[in-house]
Design a protein around this motif. Structure first.
Motif, PDB file in Angstrom:
ATOM      1  N   ILE A  73       0.854  -1.181   0.000  1.00  0.00           N
ATOM      2  CA  ILE A  73       0.000   0.000   0.000  1.00  0.00           C
ATOM      3  C   ILE A  73       0.891   1.232   0.000  1.00  0.00           C
ATOM      4  O   ILE A  73       1.901   1.277   0.707  1.00  0.00           O
ATOM      5  N   ALA A  74       0.531   2.216  -0.809  1.00  0.00           N
ATOM      6  CA  ALA A  74       1.275   3.478  -0.868  1.00  0.00           C
ATOM      7  C   ALA A  74       0.364   4.600  -0.429  1.00  0.00           C
ATOM      8  O   ALA A  74      -0.697   4.819  -1.014  1.00  0.00           O
ATOM      9  N   ALA A  75       0.768   5.307   0.627  1.00  0.00           N
ATOM     10  CA  ALA A  75       0.022   6.468   1.109  1.00  0.00           C
ATOM     11  C   ALA A  75       0.648   7.709   0.490  1.00  0.00           C
ATOM     12  O   ALA A  75       1.736   8.125   0.893  1.00  0.00           O
ATOM     13  N   LEU A  76      -0.018   8.297  -0.503  1.00  0.00           N
ATOM     14  CA  LEU A  76       0.580   9.337  -1.328  1.00  0.00           C
ATOM     15  C   LEU A  76      -0.214  10.638  -1.308  1.00  0.00           C
ATOM     16  O   LEU A  76      -0.220  11.385  -2.290  1.00  0.00           O
ATOM     17  N   LEU A 100       4.440   2.111   1.957  1.00  0.00           N
ATOM     18  CA  LEU A 100       5.218   3.243   1.460  1.00  0.00           C
ATOM     19  C   LEU A 100       4.481   4.512   1.826  1.00  0.00           C
ATOM     20  O   LEU A 100       3.276   4.637   1.575  1.00  0.00           O
ATOM     21  N   ALA A 101       5.192   5.468   2.420  1.00  0.00           N
ATOM     22  CA  ALA A 101       4.579   6.734   2.808  1.00  0.00           C
ATOM     23  C   ALA A 101       5.305   7.898   2.146  1.00  0.00           C
ATOM     24  O   ALA A 101       6.541   7.972   2.189  1.00  0.00           O
ATOM     25  N   ARG A 102       4.555   8.791   1.540  1.00  0.00           N
ATOM     26  CA  ARG A 102       5.114  10.039   1.030  1.00  0.00           C
ATOM     27  C   ARG A 102       5.284  10.980   2.216  1.00  0.00           C
ATOM     28  O   ARG A 102       4.368  11.188   2.997  1.00  0.00           O
ATOM     29  N   SER A 103       6.490  11.553   2.357  1.00  0.00           N
ATOM     30  CA  SER A 103       6.779  12.297   3.572  1.00  0.00           C
ATOM     31  C   SER A 103       7.752  13.434   3.312  1.00  0.00           C
ATOM     32  O   SER A 103       8.512  13.418   2.344  1.00  0.00           O
ATOM     33  N   GLU A 104       7.715  14.419   4.194  1.00  0.00           N
ATOM     34  CA  GLU A 104       8.658  15.532   4.123  1.00  0.00           C
ATOM     35  C   GLU A 104       9.970  15.214   4.814  1.00  0.00           C
ATOM     36  O   GLU A 104      10.949  15.930   4.663  1.00  0.00           O
ATOM     37  N   ALA A 105       9.990  14.151   5.594  1.00  0.00           N
ATOM     38  CA  ALA A 105      11.185  13.784   6.354  1.00  0.00           C
ATOM     39  C   ALA A 105      11.151  12.296   6.615  1.00  0.00           C
ATOM     40  O   ALA A 105      10.193  11.601   6.287  1.00  0.00           O
ATOM     41  N   ARG A 106      12.220  11.794   7.217  1.00  0.00           N
ATOM     42  CA  ARG A 106      12.282  10.388   7.581  1.00  0.00           C
ATOM     43  C   ARG A 106      11.160  10.046   8.532  1.00  0.00           C
ATOM     44  O   ARG A 106      10.630  10.894   9.244  1.00  0.00           O
ATOM     45  N   THR A 107      10.781   8.765   8.553  1.00  0.00           N
ATOM     46  CA  THR A 107       9.780   8.326   9.497  1.00  0.00           C
ATOM     47  C   THR A 107      10.271   8.554  10.918  1.00  0.00           C
ATOM     48  O   THR A 107      11.450   8.426  11.209  1.00  0.00           O
ATOM     49  N   GLU A 108       9.353   8.927  11.791  1.00  0.00           N
ATOM     50  CA  GLU A 108       9.715   9.188  13.174  1.00  0.00           C
ATOM     51  C   GLU A 108      10.077   7.888  13.879  1.00  0.00           C
ATOM     52  O   GLU A 108       9.662   6.801  13.484  1.00  0.00           O
ATOM     53  N   GLU A 109      10.880   8.031  14.924  1.00  0.00           N
ATOM     54  CA  GLU A 109      11.286   6.858  15.696  1.00  0.00           C
ATOM     55  C   GLU A 109      10.056   6.132  16.212  1.00  0.00           C
ATOM     56  O   GLU A 109       9.111   6.735  16.717  1.00  0.00           O
ATOM     57  N   GLY A 110      10.046   4.842  16.058  1.00  0.00           N
ATOM     58  CA  GLY A 110       8.907   4.051  16.489  1.00  0.00           C
ATOM     59  C   GLY A 110       7.941   3.732  15.364  1.00  0.00           C
ATOM     60  O   GLY A 110       7.114   2.846  15.484  1.00  0.00           O
ATOM     61  N   ARG A 111       8.045   4.495  14.245  1.00  0.00           N
ATOM     62  CA  ARG A 111       7.160   4.250  13.114  1.00  0.00           C
ATOM     63  C   ARG A 111       7.826   3.416  12.039  1.00  0.00           C
ATOM     64  O   ARG A 111       7.194   3.029  11.076  1.00  0.00           O
ATOM     65  N   ASP A 112       9.128   3.156  12.186  1.00  0.00           N
ATOM     66  CA  ASP A 112       9.831   2.339  11.203  1.00  0.00           C
ATOM     67  C   ASP A 112       9.229   0.943  11.107  1.00  0.00           C
ATOM     68  O   ASP A 112       9.353   0.278  10.080  1.00  0.00           O
ATOM     69  N   GLU A 113       8.571   0.499  12.172  1.00  0.00           N
ATOM     70  CA  GLU A 113       7.991  -0.831  12.176  1.00  0.00           C
ATOM     71  C   GLU A 113       6.785  -0.937  11.253  1.00  0.00           C
ATOM     72  O   GLU A 113       6.416  -2.028  10.825  1.00  0.00           O
ATOM     73  N   VAL A 114       6.143   0.192  10.945  1.00  0.00           N
ATOM     74  CA  VAL A 114       4.930   0.160  10.127  1.00  0.00           C
ATOM     75  C   VAL A 114       5.115   0.850   8.782  1.00  0.00           C
ATOM     76  O   VAL A 114       4.237   0.775   7.929  1.00  0.00           O
ATOM     77  N   VAL A 115       6.229   1.532   8.576  1.00  0.00           N
ATOM     78  CA  VAL A 115       6.508   2.181   7.291  1.00  0.00           C
ATOM     79  C   VAL A 115       7.793   1.578   6.735  1.00  0.00           C
ATOM     80  O   VAL A 115       8.876   1.798   7.260  1.00  0.00           O
ATOM     81  N   ASP A 116       7.656   0.806   5.667  1.00  0.00           N
ATOM     82  CA  ASP A 116       8.813   0.105   5.102  1.00  0.00           C
ATOM     83  C   ASP A 116       9.668   0.999   4.219  1.00  0.00           C
ATOM     84  O   ASP A 116      10.875   0.801   4.111  1.00  0.00           O
ATOM     85  N   ALA A 117       9.062   1.958   3.547  1.00  0.00           N
ATOM     86  CA  ALA A 117       9.797   2.846   2.645  1.00  0.00           C
ATOM     87  C   ALA A 117       9.160   4.225   2.663  1.00  0.00           C
ATOM     88  O   ALA A 117       7.954   4.363   2.865  1.00  0.00           O
ATOM     89  N   THR A 118       9.999   5.231   2.478  1.00  0.00           N
ATOM     90  CA  THR A 118       9.525   6.607   2.523  1.00  0.00           C
ATOM     91  C   THR A 118       9.925   7.332   1.247  1.00  0.00           C
ATOM     92  O   THR A 118      11.084   7.293   0.850  1.00  0.00           O
ATOM     93  N   LEU A 119       8.953   7.976   0.607  1.00  0.00           N
ATOM     94  CA  LEU A 119       9.208   8.757  -0.599  1.00  0.00           C
ATOM     95  C   LEU A 119       9.601  10.161  -0.181  1.00  0.00           C
ATOM     96  O   LEU A 119       8.765  10.959   0.242  1.00  0.00           O
TER      97      LEU A 119
END
Length: 217
Positions: A73-76, A100-119
């Motif tokens: 799933i891609a959240a864009l 996959l999450a579209r984001s302005e920055a890296r995933t926050e600590e603790g969210r790496d477990e639910v976000v595999d890749a960041t755009l």
């Protein structure tokens, strides 16, 4: 033969539509989720696949998308917070699904477990999201600052740089080819940009899209 995959895309704006078009062109199946009713009609007219009208952060809406039968799933959407929430909810419903999450920055600590890749940065388009979802040819290695990324790109057969030496290629200002992916030596003027080979580059956010097009076509 490449296996047909199924992807869920939350957010049917410019990036979401571009990603859906790219994926369907490759023969994959796509389900789109969009909250805006007028946009839902436009997406339906594009005939890319099923379009669900609703808020993708809601469990009931994601259940309609059948996450268990999807590869990723891609959240864009345009909102980083919304994208993170979509991925968290999706992970809760289908723990094995790739996110996959579209984001302005890296995933926050603790969210790496639910976000595999960041755009990142959000200026990157849907074509890059499609590459990341399918695992083809692009990945971000390091996020040194908000404006500079270290990325790894695979040159495609049809790429403008394919088969050329580095000194024959006009990379945009704000980008630098560092080395081949094996990191055995720094890149120089005589470095050949071979199809199917991987290269590491430093790129400023403003030219990232242009650089990826040169290497990916």
């Amino acid at each position: 033969m490449t296996r047909t995959k199924r992807f869920v895309i939350a957010g049917g704006g410019r990036v979401g539509l571009q990603a859906a078009e790219n994926l369907t062109d490759r023969g994959h199946d796509v389900v789109l989720i969009e909250a805006d009713g007028e946009r839902v009609e436009e997406l339906s007219d594009a005939y890319l696949g099923p379009v669900i009208h609703g808020d993708a952060t809601r469990v009931s809406i994601l259940k309609q998308a059948d996450l268990a039968g999807a590869d990723a799933i891609a959240a864009l959407t345009d909102e980083t917070g919304t994208n993170m929430e979509v991925c968290m909810t999706a992970h809760h419903l289908a723990p094995s699904i790739r996110t996959l999450a579209r984001s302005e920055a890296r995933t926050e600590e603790g969210r790496d477990e639910v976000v595999d890749a960041t755009l990142i940065p959000t200026s990157l388009g849907g074509d890059h999201a499609a590459d990341m979802l399918t695992g083809e040819g692009i990945r971000t290695l390091v996020f040194p600052t908000a404006e500079l990324d270290i990325i790894e790109l695979t040159v495609t057969e049809s790429a403008p740089v394919a088969g050329h030496r580095l000194d024959e290629v006009a990379l945009p200002t704000g980008s630098l080819l560092i080395s081949t992916a094996d990191r055995e030596a720094l890149a120089g003027p005589e470095t050949m940009l071979e199809p199917s080979e991987r290269y590491i580059l430093a790129v400023e956010s403003g030219v990232a899209d242009e650089v990826v097009k040169l290497f990916r076509g």
